[in-house]
Motif scaffolding. Sequence first.
Motif, short mmCIF file in Angstrom:
data_model
loop_
_atom_site.label_atom_id
_atom_site.label_comp_id
_atom_site.label_asym_id
_atom_site.label_seq_id
_atom_site.Cartn_x
_atom_site.Cartn_y
_atom_site.Cartn_z
N GLU A 18 29.99 38.87 34.57
CA GLU A 18 30.12 37.59 34.89
C GLU A 18 30.15 36.61 33.93
O GLU A 18 29.22 36.84 32.67
N CYS B 161 40.55 40.80 33.31
CA CYS B 161 39.38 41.40 32.90
C CYS B 161 38.48 42.00 33.89
O CYS B 161 37.48 42.66 33.66
N GLN B 162 38.77 41.77 35.45
CA GLN B 162 38.03 42.18 36.46
C GLN B 162 36.69 41.52 36.28
O GLN B 162 35.82 42.27 36.60
N MET B 163 36.36 40.32 35.86
CA MET B 163 35.08 39.56 35.57
C MET B 163 34.87 38.66 36.60
O MET B 163 35.94 37.83 36.97
N ARG B 164 33.81 38.43 37.10
CA ARG B 164 33.53 37.17 37.84
C ARG B 164 33.38 36.05 36.85
O ARG B 164 32.86 36.19 35.74
N ARG C 6 40.49 37.20 35.77
CA ARG C 6 41.01 38.28 36.70
C ARG C 6 41.66 39.44 35.98
O ARG C 6 41.41 40.45 36.43
#
Length: 378
Positions: free
Chosen positions: A241, A38-41, A36
């Motif tokens: 991702e 890192c704003q990663m899936r 979250r």
Amino acid sequence: MQSWVGQGVDQIDTPALVIDLDAMERNLARMAAFARACQMRLRPHAKTHKSAELALLQMAQGAVGVCVQKIDEALALAQGGVGNIYITNEVIDPVKLARLAKAVHRGGTRFAMAVDNELGIERLLDALTEARATETSAIDVFVEMDIGHGRCGVESPEQALLLAQLIQQKPTLRFAGLQAYHGAAQHLRSTAERDATMANSAARVQATVNTLQGAGVNVPLITGAGTGSFVREAGSGLWGELQAGSYLFMDADYAANESDPDAPPFEHALFVKSQVMSRSNAHAVCDAGHKSHAIDSGLPKVAHPPGLRYANGGDEHGVLHPHEANAPPPPLGSAVWLIPGHCDPTVNLHDAYVGVRGGLFQGRVERIIAIDARGALT
């Protein structure tokens, strides 16, 4: 095993595969928070745990879905209610693809898979056609790159472009992006080695993206990363991702890596409970041999009692040697807690986990967790 629920850990028969639920949930929360931030899936690799219950737990914490390596792993988890599954592997066998295509047509779970050759694309398309799949039940397809491991994946940006364009021509296939995973990088011991290796991998990914975009092919997503390297993919600006899976349990091999200061601290959460069945003046023998744990990444480490080294005793036995000369071996009947060298194949040896709450020594069995995809090798 259900009779153990509510009982103390001393009632667990041995050998048994045990999850420290408190430690596992801390690992789960830390990785979810990292993604979250890192704003990663996050799409954890479920080949680690092979359990629909644990996959759903990961998704409840924010994961978009899970990964697997085999068709039958995907089908077992889908049957357990997992609604988003990516098969990060090449499959060209028409029989296997037919099973997948039928599940795609039935709906209920969104599937994706990887390809690195034209035959795989054509056979997937044939299977979907036979199953009467339509554009509304299309499957996501990623083109896998070899970013340095030397295993599966196309070797050049031009090959990736050719496959992406072929996928785009098929109405029941959706080009979803690039699969870029470097398995060997996960176990490079030093952070410097992992940094250098993944920098080279990122350069390969960037060159491929440039080639595809230059030909007018949009790359929706780059997916990959494992427990040993995910910090680098997250910081690259390329990957969107993360597929790390072993962070949930943290086996002995991953724990041997030099810690990355930017990674969350993960704890050992998977253990094989054993007990001492024989004893001499110099050593003890426990009842957990190779049938209870994988040895491809080395023998287990003894988590408790301290001061012991596990040695090869064969299929059904483990030999325990005290580190200190003349130290007494543990007594007959005493519990021995082992940390597997490699969690994934160890899990595949067991039918279920014993989930313990409150620690390995004073805790109680909270629940039994099925290993739904055990033996799903095809």
